[in-house]
Write a protein that holds these residues in place. Structure first.
Motif, PDB file in Angstrom:
ATOM      1  N   THR A   1       0.799  -1.229   0.000  1.00  0.00           N
ATOM      2  CA  THR A   1       0.000   0.000   0.000  1.00  0.00           C
ATOM      3  C   THR A   1       0.830   1.277   0.000  1.00  0.00           C
ATOM      4  O   THR A   1       0.274   2.376   0.090  1.00  0.00           O
ATOM      5  CB  THR A   1      -0.918   0.026   1.245  1.00  0.00           C
ATOM      6  N   GLN A   2       2.153   1.174  -0.100  1.00  0.00           N
ATOM      7  CA  GLN A   2       2.982   2.366   0.068  1.00  0.00           C
ATOM      8  C   GLN A   2       2.751   3.409  -1.016  1.00  0.00           C
ATOM      9  O   GLN A   2       2.650   4.591  -0.745  1.00  0.00           O
ATOM     10  CB  GLN A   2       4.470   1.976   0.072  1.00  0.00           C
ATOM     11  N   ARG A   3       2.696   2.961  -2.270  1.00  0.00           N
ATOM     12  CA  ARG A   3       2.625   3.919  -3.375  1.00  0.00           C
ATOM     13  C   ARG A   3       2.242   3.173  -4.642  1.00  0.00           C
ATOM     14  O   ARG A   3       2.241   1.948  -4.696  1.00  0.00           O
ATOM     15  CB  ARG A   3       3.968   4.624  -3.571  1.00  0.00           C
ATOM     16  N   GLY A   4       1.940   3.952  -5.680  1.00  0.00           N
ATOM     17  CA  GLY A   4       1.678   3.385  -6.990  1.00  0.00           C
ATOM     18  C   GLY A   4       2.734   3.841  -7.977  1.00  0.00           C
ATOM     19  O   GLY A   4       3.660   4.583  -7.642  1.00  0.00           O
ATOM     20  N   LEU A   5       2.576   3.397  -9.211  1.00  0.00           N
ATOM     21  CA  LEU A   5       3.493   3.771 -10.281  1.00  0.00           C
ATOM     22  C   LEU A   5       2.663   4.004 -11.532  1.00  0.00           C
ATOM     23  O   LEU A   5       2.020   3.084 -12.043  1.00  0.00           O
ATOM     24  CB  LEU A   5       4.523   2.660 -10.517  1.00  0.00           C
ATOM     25  N   ASP A   6       2.641   5.227 -11.998  1.00  0.00           N
ATOM     26  CA  ASP A   6       1.857   5.598 -13.174  1.00  0.00           C
ATOM     27  C   ASP A   6       2.768   5.899 -14.355  1.00  0.00           C
ATOM     28  O   ASP A   6       3.961   6.179 -14.198  1.00  0.00           O
ATOM     29  CB  ASP A   6       0.989   6.823 -12.872  1.00  0.00           C
ATOM     30  N   TRP A   7       2.174   5.870 -15.530  1.00  0.00           N
ATOM     31  CA  TRP A   7       2.915   6.143 -16.762  1.00  0.00           C
ATOM     32  C   TRP A   7       3.669   7.461 -16.674  1.00  0.00           C
ATOM     33  O   TRP A   7       4.837   7.552 -17.048  1.00  0.00           O
ATOM     34  CB  TRP A   7       1.937   6.156 -17.926  1.00  0.00           C
ATOM     35  N   ASP A   8       3.001   8.496 -16.161  1.00  0.00           N
ATOM     36  CA  ASP A   8       3.606   9.825 -16.112  1.00  0.00           C
ATOM     37  C   ASP A   8       4.708   9.931 -15.062  1.00  0.00           C
ATOM     38  O   ASP A   8       5.476  10.906 -15.065  1.00  0.00           O
ATOM     39  CB  ASP A   8       2.536  10.888 -15.848  1.00  0.00           C
ATOM     40  N   ASP A   9       4.777   8.942 -14.153  1.00  0.00           N
ATOM     41  CA  ASP A   9       5.835   8.949 -13.141  1.00  0.00           C
ATOM     42  C   ASP A   9       7.179   8.509 -13.725  1.00  0.00           C
ATOM     43  O   ASP A   9       8.232   8.767 -13.128  1.00  0.00           O
ATOM     44  CB  ASP A   9       5.506   7.976 -11.996  1.00  0.00           C
ATOM     45  N   LEU A  10       7.143   7.846 -14.855  1.00  0.00           N
ATOM     46  CA  LEU A  10       8.326   7.181 -15.397  1.00  0.00           C
ATOM     47  C   LEU A  10       9.098   8.071 -16.358  1.00  0.00           C
ATOM     48  O   LEU A  10       8.511   8.760 -17.195  1.00  0.00           O
ATOM     49  CB  LEU A  10       7.914   5.905 -16.131  1.00  0.00           C
TER      50      LEU A  10
END
Length: 211
Positions: free
Chosen positions: A11-20
């Motif tokens: 549950t710490q965090r997500g990873l989105d396309w725009d994060d990369l």
């Protein structure tokens, strides 16, 4: 032992396309720095997978010593099992298991030896004990006792007493040139975020994978 109930939700965090970052090396550098900043134990530890001539895969943990756009470098004895495997099949994979960040990063690529001059630069920066250890260990060979290993260490200490320790001709670095990166971020309900970078003729492409 039934350990089917041993689990946690990520549950710490997500990873989105725009994060990369479009450049997977830059994205690796960001994640690596975050692993260092989180004070993880051995953030540069990675699992190196090789394949024996008969097709059996093997894994072991090694330490990444430096990286750039040319690849990822680690060091070992040229007589070791991993080195023998890479001499037959240069295709390897690297896995960075950053568990406490609920992340893992897998890299597939091709391994090749670096130059003796490059190996010497790193070897000269090692603590003296580690330099001696490189001379002592006939890595992956059978030994009769720990005592024999320690006796050899003392012998090498005396041999190189009050002098610089030279680079062994049987020890040096390998550079893994990536062909793919997979960035994995744990998410709740096992709906993890996975992004795969693959190298093509026109540079790196990026896709999201189903968990």
């Amino acid at each position: 032992m039934d350990i089917g109930d041993l689990r946690r939700d990520y549950t710490q965090r997500g990873l989105d396309w725009d994060d990369l970052d479009p450049d997977p090396f830059a994205q690796f550098s960001l994640w690596f720095q975050q692993a260092c900043d989180a004070d993880l134990l051995e953030p540069n530890a990675l699992v190196l997978s090789t394949v024996a001539p008969g097709g059996m895969p093997y894994q072991r943990t090694v330490l990444l010593k430096y990286f750039d756009h040319n690849g990822f470098v680690f060091f070992t004895n040229y007589g070791s099992r991993k080195a023998q495997h890479m001499a037959e099949n240069a295709q390897v994979s690297l896995l960075f298991p950053w568990y406490s960040l609920e992340r893992q990063l897998a890299i597939a690529g091709t391994a090749s030896k670096i130059s003796a001059a490059e190996s010497l630069r790193y070897f000269s920066s090692r603590p003296r004990g580690s330099q001696l250890g490189a001379w002592v260990s006939q890595q992956s060979n059978i030994i009769s006792s720990r005592q024999l290993l320690e006796m050899q260490f003392e012998k090498m200490k005396n041999k190189f007493l009050n002098q610089e320790i030279p680079l062994p001709d049987f020890w040096g670095g390998y550079r893994v040139k990536p062909i793919s990166f997979e960035f994995w971020q744990g998410r709740p309900s096992r709906l993890h975020d996975r992004f795969l970078y693959s190298q093509g003729e026109d540079g790196w492409t990026r896709v999201r994978l189903s968990p």
